[in-house]
Design a protein around this motif. Sequence first.
Motif, mmCIF file in Angstrom:
data_model
loop_
_atom_site.group_PDB
_atom_site.id
_atom_site.type_symbol
_atom_site.label_atom_id
_atom_site.label_comp_id
_atom_site.label_asym_id
_atom_site.label_seq_id
_atom_site.Cartn_x
_atom_site.Cartn_y
_atom_site.Cartn_z
ATOM 1 N N THR A 80 3.077 -6.123 2.774
ATOM 2 C CA THR A 80 2.208 -5.449 1.811
ATOM 3 C C THR A 80 3.016 -4.894 0.650
ATOM 4 O OG1 THR A 80 0.650 -4.872 3.554
ATOM 5 C CG2 THR A 80 0.514 -3.587 1.528
ATOM 6 N N LEU A 81 4.168 -4.337 0.936
ATOM 7 C CA LEU A 81 5.013 -3.765 -0.113
ATOM 8 C C LEU A 81 5.581 -4.830 -1.052
ATOM 9 C CD1 LEU A 81 6.824 -0.997 1.915
ATOM 10 C CD2 LEU A 81 5.233 -0.661 0.017
ATOM 11 N N GLU A 82 5.587 -6.094 -0.612
ATOM 12 C CA GLU A 82 6.032 -7.187 -1.476
ATOM 13 C C GLU A 82 5.004 -7.508 -2.560
ATOM 14 O OE1 GLU A 82 6.612 -10.244 1.401
ATOM 15 O OE2 GLU A 82 8.475 -9.372 2.140
ATOM 16 N N ASN A 83 3.775 -7.055 -2.368
ATOM 17 C CA ASN A 83 2.704 -7.303 -3.326
ATOM 18 C C ASN A 83 2.984 -6.532 -4.615
ATOM 19 O OD1 ASN A 83 0.185 -7.024 -4.772
ATOM 20 N ND2 ASN A 83 -0.837 -7.728 -2.930
ATOM 21 N N PRO A 84 2.876 -7.185 -5.756
ATOM 22 C CA PRO A 84 3.136 -6.517 -7.035
ATOM 23 C C PRO A 84 2.273 -5.268 -7.272
ATOM 24 C CG PRO A 84 2.935 -8.880 -7.365
ATOM 25 C CD PRO A 84 2.574 -8.608 -5.938
ATOM 26 N N LEU A 85 1.127 -5.167 -6.617
ATOM 27 C CA LEU A 85 0.287 -3.976 -6.774
ATOM 28 C C LEU A 85 0.985 -2.705 -6.294
ATOM 29 C CD1 LEU A 85 -3.148 -5.372 -5.533
ATOM 30 C CD2 LEU A 85 -2.496 -4.839 -7.885
ATOM 31 N N PHE A 86 1.952 -2.873 -5.381
ATOM 32 C CA PHE A 86 2.627 -1.723 -4.792
ATOM 33 C C PHE A 86 4.048 -1.552 -5.322
ATOM 34 C CE2 PHE A 86 -0.540 -3.160 -1.709
ATOM 35 C CZ PHE A 86 -1.285 -1.996 -1.587
ATOM 36 N N LYS A 87 4.382 -2.209 -6.432
ATOM 37 C CA LYS A 87 5.750 -2.194 -6.940
ATOM 38 C C LYS A 87 6.234 -0.803 -7.347
ATOM 39 C CE LYS A 87 4.863 -3.152 -11.748
ATOM 40 N NZ LYS A 87 3.830 -3.499 -12.440
ATOM 41 N N ASP A 88 5.330 0.105 -7.681
ATOM 42 C CA ASP A 88 5.728 1.441 -8.115
ATOM 43 C C ASP A 88 5.919 2.420 -6.959
ATOM 44 O OD1 ASP A 88 5.691 0.623 -10.773
ATOM 45 O OD2 ASP A 88 3.596 1.172 -11.032
ATOM 46 N N LEU A 89 5.619 1.991 -5.737
ATOM 47 C CA LEU A 89 5.768 2.875 -4.579
ATOM 48 C C LEU A 89 7.195 2.856 -4.066
ATOM 49 C CD1 LEU A 89 2.546 1.976 -2.572
ATOM 50 C CD2 LEU A 89 2.915 3.927 -4.070
ATOM 51 N N SER A 90 7.611 3.941 -3.476
ATOM 52 C CA SER A 90 8.926 4.030 -2.852
ATOM 53 C C SER A 90 8.881 3.302 -1.511
ATOM 54 C CB SER A 90 9.316 5.489 -2.651
ATOM 55 O OG SER A 90 10.417 5.572 -1.782
ATOM 56 N N THR A 91 9.577 2.193 -1.424
ATOM 57 C CA THR A 91 9.582 1.386 -0.203
ATOM 58 C C THR A 91 10.084 2.198 0.989
ATOM 59 O OG1 THR A 91 9.957 -0.598 -1.519
ATOM 60 C CG2 THR A 91 10.460 -0.752 0.824
ATOM 61 N N THR A 92 11.163 2.942 0.806
ATOM 62 C CA THR A 92 11.714 3.708 1.930
ATOM 63 C C THR A 92 10.740 4.784 2.395
ATOM 64 O OG1 THR A 92 12.939 5.091 0.366
ATOM 65 C CG2 THR A 92 14.135 3.283 1.387
ATOM 66 N N THR A 93 10.045 5.420 1.466
ATOM 67 C CA THR A 93 9.071 6.446 1.834
ATOM 68 C C THR A 93 7.909 5.836 2.603
ATOM 69 O OG1 THR A 93 9.650 7.762 -0.103
ATOM 70 C CG2 THR A 93 7.530 8.235 0.925
ATOM 71 N N ILE A 94 7.397 4.707 2.136
ATOM 72 C CA ILE A 94 6.258 4.060 2.799
ATOM 73 C C ILE A 94 6.656 3.561 4.183
ATOM 74 C CG2 ILE A 94 4.666 2.090 2.707
ATOM 75 C CD1 ILE A 94 3.925 4.411 0.813
ATOM 76 N N ILE A 95 7.832 2.967 4.314
ATOM 77 C CA ILE A 95 8.270 2.478 5.627
ATOM 78 C C ILE A 95 8.449 3.647 6.589
ATOM 79 C CG2 ILE A 95 10.172 1.364 6.870
ATOM 80 C CD1 ILE A 95 10.337 -0.589 4.481
#
Length: 116
Positions: A80-95
């Motif tokens: 899901t985080l690979e989706n361009p819609l989520f590019k502005d989110l912090s990957t480490t925070t979401i994981i």
Amino acid sequence: MGVLNVYFILVVLFLSCGAVMAMKENDRIIKENNCETITGLPCVLEAFMSIFETRSISNKCCGELVVLGKVCHSALVKRTLENPLFKDLSTTTIIAKSIQTLNNYLALIDSPSLST
């Protein structure tokens, strides 16, 4: 100057290949573990709302998502985080939040109030 351009192009290609391989790895994990068929779409949506928008999740969906397991849960979140819609989110925070959410599911399922 030409050598610098060649190195730059090689670095870009290397990084691009790494990103594509990571995407393929998540897809491979999802396919091998039948992650998309284990639980229904409503529960997947509830889970993602609890991770991405801090909403609660029902006991029914909590149980389904525990069956989904950590491997599928992590692969689906990463994909899901690979989706361009989520590019502005912090990957480490979401994981980190997704792991916390999964641990909350496990704790809720193990709670004595649900088993009685």
